[in-house]
Design an enzyme around this catalytic site. Sequence first.
Site, mmCIF file in Angstrom:
data_model
loop_
_atom_site.group_PDB
_atom_site.id
_atom_site.type_symbol
_atom_site.label_atom_id
_atom_site.label_comp_id
_atom_site.label_asym_id
_atom_site.label_seq_id
_atom_site.Cartn_x
_atom_site.Cartn_y
_atom_site.Cartn_z
ATOM 1 N N ALA A 94 0.843 -1.210 0.000
ATOM 2 C CA ALA A 94 0.000 0.000 0.000
ATOM 3 C C ALA A 94 0.873 1.253 0.000
ATOM 4 C CB ALA A 94 -0.923 -0.021 1.216
ATOM 5 N N ASP A 136 0.398 -8.278 -3.578
ATOM 6 C CA ASP A 136 0.023 -7.194 -2.657
ATOM 7 C C ASP A 136 -0.088 -5.851 -3.378
ATOM 8 O OD1 ASP A 136 0.349 -9.171 -0.764
ATOM 9 O OD2 ASP A 136 1.478 -7.912 0.631
HETATM 10 O O1 PMV Z 1 3.403 -9.847 3.263
HETATM 11 P P1 PMV Z 1 2.040 -10.449 3.393
HETATM 12 O O2 PMV Z 1 1.784 -10.980 4.737
HETATM 13 O O3 PMV Z 1 0.984 -9.535 2.895
HETATM 14 O O4 PMV Z 1 2.008 -11.782 2.461
HETATM 15 C C1 PMV Z 1 2.123 -11.740 1.091
HETATM 16 C C2 PMV Z 1 1.660 -13.024 0.484
HETATM 17 C C3 PMV Z 1 2.702 -14.137 0.296
HETATM 18 O O5 PMV Z 1 2.100 -15.026 -0.640
HETATM 19 C C4 PMV Z 1 2.975 -14.865 1.587
HETATM 20 C C5 PMV Z 1 4.017 -13.620 -0.254
HETATM 21 C C6 PMV Z 1 3.957 -13.144 -1.691
HETATM 22 O O6 PMV Z 1 4.933 -12.532 -2.117
HETATM 23 O O7 PMV Z 1 2.968 -13.398 -2.388
#
Ligand code: PMV
Length: 304
Positions: A94, A136
């Site tokens: 974000a 993300d």
């Molecule tokens: O950093 P987080 O907790 O939002 O996790 C991201 C998701 C994972 O699949 C664990 C890592 C990734 O890079 O996709």
Amino acid sequence: MSTAFGPGKVILLGEHGVVYGHPALAAPLCIGVTAQAVPHSHCEVELAEPSPSGATQLLKQAFEQVAELAGRPAVKVTLKSELPLSVGLGSSGALSVACAQVLLEAKHGRAADSATVGKLAFEMEKLFHGTPSGVDHTTSAEKALLYYRRTPGEDHGHFERLLVKSSLPLVVAICGARSGTKKTVAELRSRKEIWPQRYTRLFSEIGQLVEEGRAAIEAGDLKSLGDLMNVNHGLLSALGLSSAQLDSAVHQLRSAGALGAKLTGAGGDGGAVIGLFEDPEAAVETLKAAGVHCFVNRIPGVVS
Ligand code: PMV
């Protein structure tokens, strides 16, 4: 002066599998990071509220990278976050999106498209995460419910925006800070290297749940989606990614009426869990009375 918002995210299904080329379903949160840029002698960043010094140093280093790529507009960027740090709600993604968006707008005098924002944000996100799948920051940049997939080694992932018949009523419960995603992903990778066939099988199964989850969402079948979330939590637990605290929160959400509940994000020794509810407001009231730190996040329905 310009302002940009990068929402946090929840992964509905498919975290960790997505690092190995399987799909994931992720949705934006109603809370996130706001970046405000004002004219200044040079390009720099500051936090509206103090943060641990290590985190601030990493942020400044990552900002330098994105500022360079954005052509260093002469602005001071102030960041304000509503997201708790390191609980799996995508605070670094974000923040990367908010920075990229506000810098591009300051440089070019108009809002950049989400793909350009996402590309820049990914460079920042890599410094926070090591080898992120990109789910993300892409969810944050697109601000939509996504079916996301990235082949390991490829520069960028591919996504489709999902059309939802009715809103997805989620409760997000925060269990507390955990180790960084980089460490959790690296430890899981080491276990996978010892037992490659077993772990590959589990990741494929998680990918299959995502395909079924997509079909459930598109059909408006919340019961099936809830069941898939329960099964996904079981597999994440089997991969060593849950904890007593996360399991207990998942059970609390199920007792409060969740159609399904699971950890969300990297997991490990803390983080956040999500539950799918028919009546999330009533559930939040019950859960808050039991001392659970939680909030409602409805993922809006979009019909073609
Ligand atoms: O950093 P987080 O907790 O939002 O996790 C991201 C998701 C994972 O699949 C664990 C890592 C990734 O890079 O996709």
